[in-house]
Write an enzyme that holds these catalytic residues in place. Structure first.
Site, mmCIF file in Angstrom:
data_model
loop_
_atom_site.group_PDB
_atom_site.id
_atom_site.type_symbol
_atom_site.label_atom_id
_atom_site.label_comp_id
_atom_site.label_asym_id
_atom_site.label_seq_id
_atom_site.Cartn_x
_atom_site.Cartn_y
_atom_site.Cartn_z
ATOM 1 N N SER A 256 -1.916 -28.610 -14.775
ATOM 2 C CA SER A 256 -2.764 -27.439 -14.506
ATOM 3 C C SER A 256 -1.879 -26.374 -13.868
ATOM 4 O O SER A 256 -0.790 -26.703 -13.357
ATOM 5 C CB SER A 256 -3.864 -27.835 -13.522
ATOM 6 O OG SER A 256 -4.497 -26.696 -12.973
ATOM 7 N N TYR B 112 -7.373 -31.315 -5.557
ATOM 8 C CA TYR B 112 -7.155 -31.185 -7.008
ATOM 9 C C TYR B 112 -5.715 -30.748 -7.275
ATOM 10 O O TYR B 112 -5.022 -31.346 -8.120
ATOM 11 C CB TYR B 112 -8.146 -30.169 -7.594
ATOM 12 C CG TYR B 112 -7.968 -29.958 -9.086
ATOM 13 C CD1 TYR B 112 -8.379 -30.918 -9.995
ATOM 14 C CD2 TYR B 112 -7.374 -28.793 -9.582
ATOM 15 C CE1 TYR B 112 -8.209 -30.724 -11.371
ATOM 16 C CE2 TYR B 112 -7.200 -28.596 -10.941
ATOM 17 C CZ TYR B 112 -7.619 -29.564 -11.829
ATOM 18 O OH TYR B 112 -7.447 -29.369 -13.189
HETATM 19 N N1 LIG Z 1 -10.539 -26.416 -18.173
HETATM 20 C C1 LIG Z 1 -9.627 -25.898 -17.355
HETATM 21 O O1 LIG Z 1 -9.764 -24.744 -16.908
HETATM 22 C C2 LIG Z 1 -8.405 -26.712 -16.987
HETATM 23 C C3 LIG Z 1 -7.360 -26.057 -16.347
HETATM 24 C C4 LIG Z 1 -6.248 -26.796 -15.968
HETATM 25 C C5 LIG Z 1 -6.193 -28.144 -16.242
HETATM 26 N N2 LIG Z 1 -7.228 -28.770 -16.869
HETATM 27 C C6 LIG Z 1 -7.128 -30.205 -17.126
HETATM 28 O O2 LIG Z 1 -7.437 -30.474 -18.464
HETATM 29 C C7 LIG Z 1 -7.865 -31.835 -18.577
HETATM 30 C C8 LIG Z 1 -9.106 -31.904 -19.451
HETATM 31 O O3 LIG Z 1 -10.177 -31.287 -18.787
HETATM 32 P P1 LIG Z 1 -11.209 -30.296 -19.507
HETATM 33 O O4 LIG Z 1 -10.958 -28.949 -18.984
HETATM 34 O O5 LIG Z 1 -11.203 -30.533 -20.958
HETATM 35 O O6 LIG Z 1 -12.580 -30.791 -18.824
HETATM 36 P P2 LIG Z 1 -13.810 -31.652 -19.368
HETATM 37 O O7 LIG Z 1 -14.473 -30.967 -20.505
HETATM 38 O O8 LIG Z 1 -14.630 -31.950 -18.155
HETATM 39 O O9 LIG Z 1 -13.112 -32.973 -19.908
HETATM 40 C C9 LIG Z 1 -12.658 -33.983 -19.039
HETATM 41 C C10 LIG Z 1 -12.535 -35.262 -19.832
HETATM 42 O O10 LIG Z 1 -12.057 -36.277 -18.942
HETATM 43 C C11 LIG Z 1 -12.862 -37.429 -19.122
HETATM 44 N N3 LIG Z 1 -12.901 -38.259 -17.937
HETATM 45 C C12 LIG Z 1 -13.307 -37.931 -16.683
HETATM 46 N N4 LIG Z 1 -13.232 -39.010 -15.886
HETATM 47 C C13 LIG Z 1 -12.772 -40.039 -16.655
HETATM 48 C C14 LIG Z 1 -12.476 -41.401 -16.398
HETATM 49 N N5 LIG Z 1 -12.650 -41.944 -15.201
HETATM 50 N N6 LIG Z 1 -12.023 -42.161 -17.424
HETATM 51 C C15 LIG Z 1 -11.863 -41.630 -18.656
HETATM 52 N N7 LIG Z 1 -12.110 -40.345 -18.956
HETATM 53 C C16 LIG Z 1 -12.567 -39.559 -17.947
HETATM 54 C C17 LIG Z 1 -14.233 -36.902 -19.514
HETATM 55 O O11 LIG Z 1 -14.906 -37.890 -20.284
HETATM 56 P P3 LIG Z 1 -16.093 -38.844 -19.762
HETATM 57 O O12 LIG Z 1 -16.846 -38.088 -18.706
HETATM 58 O O13 LIG Z 1 -16.889 -39.082 -21.015
HETATM 59 O O14 LIG Z 1 -15.419 -40.074 -19.273
HETATM 60 C C18 LIG Z 1 -13.862 -35.729 -20.401
HETATM 61 O O15 LIG Z 1 -13.672 -36.161 -21.722
HETATM 62 C C19 LIG Z 1 -8.064 -32.333 -17.150
HETATM 63 O O16 LIG Z 1 -6.966 -33.124 -16.765
HETATM 64 C C20 LIG Z 1 -8.108 -31.056 -16.338
HETATM 65 O O17 LIG Z 1 -7.717 -31.255 -15.010
HETATM 66 C C21 LIG Z 1 -8.327 -28.065 -17.269
#
Ligand SMILES: NC(=O)c1ccc[n+]([C@@H]2O[C@H](COP(=O)([O-])OP(=O)(O)OC[C@H]3O[C@@H](n4cnc5c(N)ncnc54)[C@H](OP(=O)(O)O)[C@@H]3O)[C@@H](O)[C@H]2O)c1
Length: 245
Positions: free
Chosen positions: A142, A155
């Site tokens: 991130s 975080y």
């Molecule tokens: N969106 C942003 O602005 C942003 C910015 C920087 C970094 N990121 C990073 O990008 C990555 C993906 O996030 P996203 O933005 O796509 O958010 P998201 O839509 O909330 O997706 C998060 C994913 O992680 C899974 N997850 C959560 N807890 C889990 C667990 N214990 N075991 C297995 N899977 C788990 C969720 O699936 P289930 O709930 O079905 O398990 C979901 O598929 C993360 O690492 C996040 O920190 C996102």
């Protein structure tokens, strides 16, 4: 033709956001995608849509906080497709709050998913890749891996850890195994939905006003994978153009 065709890509957190977008894009480029997350109803729908469009997808329930589940997830990839080319450590959670709110349970959840989850992906995937003599880890960090802001201390700490782990892994594994860290800025997804703290929720509403689609990050993942084997893209930061943070 893209050299992504035929590659076996295991994706944690494939049920929404960046993981789901990556699964779609990579499957459309001919990769075999192995989908893991806790919401298997979503994975089932995604896998069946991808298979229906001529893609190749399998899925399994996965909680990345449990090493045995991660090992079984990697076993699925190897038993179905014979190897693993890419381990996409993407699963993450972001329940932000000020430290003084003492939401210790949420701190631990971030540590379990964002740090332990990535380490478990390495623990399960590395022996397979070392035996094969090739492979690639793509760890989603991130912009919080480079900076810290109020309500995001834990975080950001977890994402700083992902950055340190990725760089350490890169230095240690050497030839054959590539390590890529991709750091998104604000991206459309469900990530902010888990914020239980009112202050942090309000701050995030404003902060997340300017965002890019999850497919933008999927394209960066595709780029890192499709480089020739001797080229290791180590770090990519992607922000909305209009972002000032
Ligand atoms: N969106 C942003 O602005 C942003 C910015 C920087 C970094 N990121 C990073 O990008 C990555 C993906 O996030 P996203 O933005 O796509 O958010 P998201 O839509 O909330 O997706 C998060 C994913 O992680 C899974 N997850 C959560 N807890 C889990 C667990 N214990 N075991 C297995 N899977 C788990 C969720 O699936 P289930 O709930 O079905 O398990 C979901 O598929 C993360 O690492 C996040 O920190 C996102």
């Amino acid at each position: 033709m893209s050299n992504v065709k035929g590659k076996v890509v295991a994706i944690t957190g494939a049920s929404s956001g960046i993981g789901e977008a990556a699964a779609r894009l990579l499957a459309h480029h001919g990769a075999h995608v192995v989908l893991g997350a806790r919401r298997t109803d979503r994975l089932e729908k995604l896998a069946s849509a991808l298979n229906g469009e001529g893609g190749s997808a399998v899925y399994q329930s996965l909680n990345v906080a449990h090493l045995d589940q991660m090992e079984s997830f990697i076993d699925l990839a190897v038993s179905q497709f014979g190897r693993i080319d890419v381990m996409l450590n993407n699963a993450g959670v972001m329940p932000l709050s000020p430290l003084e709110a003492l939401k210790v349970g949420e701190w631990n959840r971030m540590i379990d998913v964002n740090i332990r989850g990535v380490l478990h992906g390495i623990a399960a995937g590395l022996p397979v890749m070392q035996k094969q003599g090739f492979g690639q880890f793509i760890n989603i960090a991130s912009i919080g891996a480079y900076e810290v802001s109020p309500t995001a201390a834990v975080y950001c700490a977890t994402k700083h850890a992902v950055r340190a782990i990725s760089e350490g892994l890169r230095q240690e594994v050497g030839s054959g195994i590539r390590v890529t860290q991709i750091s998104p800025g604000v991206t459309d997804s469900e990530l902010a939905d888990s914020i239980s703290d009112d202050t942090a929720r309000q701050v995030m509403k404003e902060y997340r006003r300017i965002s890019i689609p999850a497919t933008s990050i999927a394209h960066a993942i595709l780029y890192a994978i499709e480089q020739p084997p001797e080229v290791d893209v180590n770090e990519i930061i992607i922000r909305p153009t209009a972002s000032s943070v």
